[in-house]
Design a protein around this motif. Structure first.
Motif, PDB file in Angstrom:
ATOM      1  N   VAL A   1       0.854  -1.184   0.000  1.00 52.37           N
ATOM      2  CA  VAL A   1       0.000   0.000   0.000  1.00 52.37           C
ATOM      3  C   VAL A   1       0.887   1.230   0.000  1.00 52.37           C
TER       4      VAL A   1
ATOM      5  N   GLY B   1       3.627   8.258   0.548  1.00 53.15           N
ATOM      6  CA  GLY B   1       4.921   7.751   0.053  1.00 53.15           C
ATOM      7  C   GLY B   1       6.128   8.341   0.766  1.00 53.15           C
ATOM      8  N   SER B   2       5.903   9.174   1.774  1.00 55.82           N
ATOM      9  CA  SER B   2       7.038   9.859   2.418  1.00 55.82           C
ATOM     10  C   SER B   2       7.943   8.882   3.148  1.00 55.82           C
TER      11      SER B   2
ATOM     12  N   THR C   1       0.068  10.885   5.270  1.00 54.99           N
ATOM     13  CA  THR C   1      -1.272  10.557   5.758  1.00 54.99           C
ATOM     14  C   THR C   1      -1.251   9.963   7.169  1.00 54.99           C
TER      15      THR C   1
ATOM     16  N   ASN D   1       1.354   7.313   8.718  1.00 60.00           N
ATOM     17  CA  ASN D   1       2.053   7.638   9.963  1.00 60.00           C
ATOM     18  C   ASN D   1       1.969   6.478  10.950  1.00 60.00           C
TER      19      ASN D   1
ATOM     20  N   ASP E   1       4.079   9.423  15.940  1.00 59.78           N
ATOM     21  CA  ASP E   1       3.589  10.354  16.961  1.00 59.78           C
ATOM     22  C   ASP E   1       2.076  10.261  17.129  1.00 59.78           C
TER      23      ASP E   1
HETATM   24  C1  LIG Z   1      11.904  14.107   6.849  1.00 60.54           C
HETATM   25  C2  LIG Z   1      10.904  13.246   7.518  1.00 60.54           C
HETATM   26  C3  LIG Z   1      10.574  13.488   8.844  1.00 60.54           C
HETATM   27  C4  LIG Z   1       9.630  12.712   9.495  1.00 60.54           C
HETATM   28  N1  LIG Z   1       9.312  13.005  10.788  1.00 60.54           N
HETATM   29  C5  LIG Z   1       8.372  12.290  11.433  1.00 60.54           C
HETATM   30  C6  LIG Z   1       7.988  12.621  12.765  1.00 60.54           C
HETATM   31  O1  LIG Z   1       8.483  13.540  13.377  1.00 60.54           O
HETATM   32  N2  LIG Z   1       7.050  11.847  13.363  1.00 60.54           N
HETATM   33  C7  LIG Z   1       6.451  10.790  12.744  1.00 60.54           C
HETATM   34  O2  LIG Z   1       5.582  10.160  13.331  1.00 60.54           O
HETATM   35  N3  LIG Z   1       6.805  10.467  11.486  1.00 60.54           N
HETATM   36  C8  LIG Z   1       7.736  11.171  10.814  1.00 60.54           C
HETATM   37  N4  LIG Z   1       8.078  10.843   9.516  1.00 60.54           N
HETATM   38  C9  LIG Z   1       7.617   9.543   8.976  1.00 60.54           C
HETATM   39  C10 LIG Z   1       6.462   9.379   7.995  1.00 60.54           C
HETATM   40  O3  LIG Z   1       6.947   9.459   6.693  1.00 60.54           O
HETATM   41  C11 LIG Z   1       5.332  10.266   8.156  1.00 60.54           C
HETATM   42  O4  LIG Z   1       4.977  10.340   9.488  1.00 60.54           O
HETATM   43  C12 LIG Z   1       4.058  10.019   7.300  1.00 60.54           C
HETATM   44  O5  LIG Z   1       2.915  10.222   8.070  1.00 60.54           O
HETATM   45  C13 LIG Z   1       3.911   8.725   6.582  1.00 60.54           C
HETATM   46  O6  LIG Z   1       2.727   8.843   5.803  1.00 60.54           O
HETATM   47  P1  LIG Z   1       2.670   8.541   4.228  1.00 60.54           P
HETATM   48  O7  LIG Z   1       1.264   8.702   3.832  1.00 60.54           O
HETATM   49  O8  LIG Z   1       3.669   9.326   3.489  1.00 60.54           O
HETATM   50  O9  LIG Z   1       3.078   6.999   4.292  1.00 60.54           O
HETATM   51  P2  LIG Z   1       3.653   6.054   3.151  1.00 60.54           P
HETATM   52  O10 LIG Z   1       5.086   6.306   2.971  1.00 60.54           O
HETATM   53  O11 LIG Z   1       2.801   6.082   1.954  1.00 60.54           O
HETATM   54  O12 LIG Z   1       3.440   4.659   3.886  1.00 60.54           O
HETATM   55  C14 LIG Z   1       4.184   4.325   5.031  1.00 60.54           C
HETATM   56  C15 LIG Z   1       3.953   2.857   5.341  1.00 60.54           C
HETATM   57  O13 LIG Z   1       2.640   2.644   5.787  1.00 60.54           O
HETATM   58  C16 LIG Z   1       1.954   1.748   4.931  1.00 60.54           C
HETATM   59  N5  LIG Z   1       0.598   2.284   4.803  1.00 60.54           N
HETATM   60  C17 LIG Z   1       0.254   3.540   4.411  1.00 60.54           C
HETATM   61  N6  LIG Z   1      -1.069   3.692   4.514  1.00 60.54           N
HETATM   62  C18 LIG Z   1      -1.582   2.514   4.952  1.00 60.54           C
HETATM   63  C19 LIG Z   1      -2.893   2.051   5.244  1.00 60.54           C
HETATM   64  N7  LIG Z   1      -3.957   2.832   5.121  1.00 60.54           N
HETATM   65  N8  LIG Z   1      -3.038   0.777   5.668  1.00 60.54           N
HETATM   66  C20 LIG Z   1      -1.961  -0.024   5.797  1.00 60.54           C
HETATM   67  N9  LIG Z   1      -0.703   0.364   5.539  1.00 60.54           N
HETATM   68  C21 LIG Z   1      -0.514   1.624   5.129  1.00 60.54           C
HETATM   69  C22 LIG Z   1       2.747   1.700   3.650  1.00 60.54           C
HETATM   70  O14 LIG Z   1       2.617   0.456   3.013  1.00 60.54           O
HETATM   71  C23 LIG Z   1       4.139   1.934   4.157  1.00 60.54           C
HETATM   72  O15 LIG Z   1       4.731   0.751   4.616  1.00 60.54           O
HETATM   73  C24 LIG Z   1       9.008  11.629   8.819  1.00 60.54           C
HETATM   74  C25 LIG Z   1       9.347  11.365   7.503  1.00 60.54           C
HETATM   75  C26 LIG Z   1      10.267  12.162   6.844  1.00 60.54           C
HETATM   76  C27 LIG Z   1      10.587  11.864   5.421  1.00 60.54           C
END
Ligand SMILES: Cc1cc2nc3c(=O)[nH]c(=O)nc-3n(C[C@H](O)[C@H](O)[C@H](O)COP(=O)(O)OP(=O)(O)OC[C@H]3O[C@@H](n4cnc5c(N)ncnc54)[C@H](O)[C@@H]3O)c2cc1C
Ligand code: SF4
Lengths: 248, 330
Positions: free
Chosen positions: B28, B32-33, B115, B119, B169
């Motif tokens: 999923v 993508g972060s 998202t 997270n 968090d």
């Molecule tokens: C520079 C930087 C700083 C960050 N700082 C923090 C911070 O301070 N605190 C913190 O908590 N996080 C931090 N993050 C981590 C994280 O990338 C983010 O918190 C973000 O919320 C992830 O969300 P996304 O939608 O981009 O996830 P994605 O990268 O799209 O997915 C992350 C993971 O979750 C899975 N996934 C996503 N959605 C679902 C779903 N609905 N059901 C099942 N699996 C799912 C994906 O398969 C993947 O393995 C940081 C990231 C970066 C790059």
């Protein structure tokens, strides 16, 4: 399911029959070797000694719990109970190895509680279902989970108690009293079997990170945190004295 | 980074069907972060962690995006961005610690596309896990490099075999708020409290939660807080700009005349799962919170088992718990 409850099926009926039967001498006489050993202890044949026994040095233990968890994992992967056969307990009395403290700092004090692979193996003698056997390749005293009727006699007979589980390093409670533990999920008792099917030998000895670092020469020690010497009566005498002291 | 195929799912069922069809090399993706710009860009892979080849985008599923307040509960779609959560007046008013925890994540730019589901389900930040050359347990290898290596940011509670800290968090706040997760899989949807959502290395070192490969988090439901509920959240970081939690604390409790009735104290950044500090809660039961806070906070020492370089985190946790408890009363 508690160990006294029953489920349906032929196997369980057999278990129940045996469990109840062991209370009476008549039943004991009818179920073979294990029972005759209980009745006639003096004539018990000498057991083959184990090829190995997990022999710990608490002074080198960092309480990382790798041994416990990897034990669970390899047994689970092999289709056996995932209750760990070795446990780690907090133990403020342990004096740490100076070399370990040098590279790792003072991170707490622990002792390990493995099975001592007793030469006499009381557990094996009391099993009414012949579930406890000597594994021919390694000499390990093992429980055949398919034959175990979960009566608990082996666990009671084990001469090595463990600390109260509130002192277990991971705070996970298995209701453990000795080195043989009940697994309510599989309704069997379980104990160290030296991972006898693994070419690498016991997973705890292989994977202990302190062992790994000692083998690599990063932690300087002439012995491992978890050694695997050949079992002997002399070694058992020494290990059992140290073990009893820890668990007094 | 290797190329991958991207599928825009339009319904939860379609996303689940694609995951089932493609197997473990499909994942999923939401913002993508973490998955794309972290795990895949940095080639984090191993025997137990195949490199993703097919990504199933769930931000294209309308029912997974949005914030709803109905029947005294808040429901947030898993594909809702963290910025939308921060901007929600409803959340700020009634569930302020969810808002604060979302705002403490990363930077505004990242929060605009990251998202809630991502997270909660992001992978750990352990530097050995993220390093290409370390075949550690979490990737299906046979060693934890943190045990005898630099473990200054690793677990001080509940580590075993693997010593990650859960990085999310929002998860810390959601557990304190007694939230539930709706999970979808091939056999339909089910609700699971966050109490049982996160799993430690003893259960399965290859993952951090109960989701199977072909399951996804659909939404999160947070109950309306009872009357006289107090709550506070605080996250300590190593640096002032965005960073992961060294330790965070979320407390949600009911009180009467300053006396603790019921509640939760949850720690982030200290354990492989968001950690509910029951020893602290028990020490507060029936007590005047202000008077008991210091002693109750100190109880976390009884469950802490720091590693060689992270004993300082225990002191931080003690200090933060006391601070959060007392600040919730203000
Ligand atoms: C520079 C930087 C700083 C960050 N700082 C923090 C911070 O301070 N605190 C913190 O908590 N996080 C931090 N993050 C981590 C994280 O990338 C983010 O918190 C973000 O919320 C992830 O969300 P996304 O939608 O981009 O996830 P994605 O990268 O799209 O997915 C992350 C993971 O979750 C899975 N996934 C996503 N959605 C679902 C779903 N609905 N059901 C099942 N699996 C799912 C994906 O398969 C993947 O393995 C940081 C990231 C970066 C790059
Ligand atoms: S803490 Fe976990 S993720 Fe980090 S090196 Fe150890 S096993 Fe790997």
């Amino acid at each position: 399911m508690s160990q006294n409850e029953t489920t349906n099926g032929a196997e369980v009926s057999r278990r129940d029959f045996l469990k109840q039967g062991v209370a009476g001498v008549v039943a004991l006489g009818s179920i073979g070797l294990g029972a005759s050993n209980v009745l006639n202890r003096a004539a018990a044949p000498e057991l083959q000694l184990s090829q190995g026994v997990v022999s710990p040095d608490p002074a080198l233990c960092i309480g990382c719990l790798t041994c416990e968890v990897i034990c669970s994992q390899v047994h689970k992967d092999h289709g056996l109970s995932d209750v760990p056969r070795i446990r780690i307990f907090n133990d403020g009395r342990v004096e740490l190895n100076a070399e370990l403290v040098k590279v790792y700092g003072d991170r707490g004090h622990f002792h390990q509680s493995p099975c001592l692979m007793c030469p006499e193996a009381e557990c094996l003698r009391v099993c009414p279902a012949n579930a406890l056997v000597v594994e021919p390749k390694t000499g390990a005293r093992i429980i055949d989970e398919k034959a175990c009727i979960a009566c608990g006699r082996c666990s009671q007979a084990c001469p090595f108690p463990v600390q109260v589980e509130s002192k277990a390093t991971n705070q996970t409670v298995f209701g453990q009293h000795s080195r043989i533990t009940y697994d309510p999920k599989k309704n069997v008792y379980t104990k160290c079997d030296l991972c006898n099917w693994r070419p690498e030998g016991p997973a705890c000895v292989e994977r202990c990170p302190v062992n790994v670092r000692i083998r690599q020469g990063i932690i300087k020690s002439d012995h491992l945190c978890l050694e695997l010497p050949k079992a002997s009566r002399e070694h058992w005498d020494q290990q059992s004295v140290a073990d009893r002291k820890q668990n007094a | 980074m290797k190329s991958f195929e991207l599928y825009d799912a339009t319904s939860v069922q379609e996303a689940v069907a694609l995951l089932s069809k493609f197997g473990p090399t499909s994942k999923v993706v939401a913002g993508g972060s973490d998955l794309v710009t972290g795990i895949m860009k940095d080639w984090v892979r191993g025997k137990g962690m195949p490199y993703p080849e097919k990504l199933i985008d769930i931000t294209t599923i309308p029912e997974m995006v949005g914030i709803k307040v109905a029947n005294n509960a808040l429901t947030v779609g898993a594909a809702t961005t963290l910025s939308s959560i921060v901007d929600s007046a409803d959340i700020k008013k009634t569930w302020p610690i969810l808002s604060q925890s979302a705002e403490s994540v990363a930077s505004p730019l990242i929060r605009n596309f990251a998202t809630l589901g991502g997270n909660i389900n992001q992978r750990p930040r352990c530097w050995f896990f993220r390093g290409e050359n370390f075949a550690c347990y979490k990737k299906g290898g046979d060693f934890c490099f943190a045990v005898t290596g630099d473990n200054r940011y690793h677990a001080i509670i509940g580590g075993e075999l693997c010593y990650i800290v859960h990085p999310s968090d929002t998860a810390t706040a959601l557990l304190a708020l007694n939230a539930k997760a709706t999970i979808a899989g091939p056999s339909g949807q089910r609700e699971v409290p966050f109490d049982t959502y996160f799993t430690g290395p003893r259960e399965d070192v290859l993952r951090e939660n109960l989701l199977k490969h072909d399951e996804l988090l659909v939404n999160v439901t947070v109950p309306q807080p009872a009357a006289n509920t107090r709550m506070a959240f605080f996250k300590l970081k190593d640096r002032q700009v965005y960073d992961f939690a060294l330790c965070s604390v979320a407390a949600v409790f009911t009180e009467e005349n300053g006396v603790w009735k019921d509640g939760r104290v949850v720690l982030g950044g200290v354990s492989p799962v968001p950690y509910r500090a029951k020893v602290v809660e028990e020490a507060l039961a029936g007590k005047n919170i202000k008077q008991a806070a210091k002693d109750a906070a100190g109880r976390i020492r009884t469950v802490a088992r720091p590693m060689s370089l992270n004993g300082y985190k225990v002191d931080i946790a003690v200090g933060l718990i006391e601070r959060v408890l007392t600040s919730a009363l203000v």
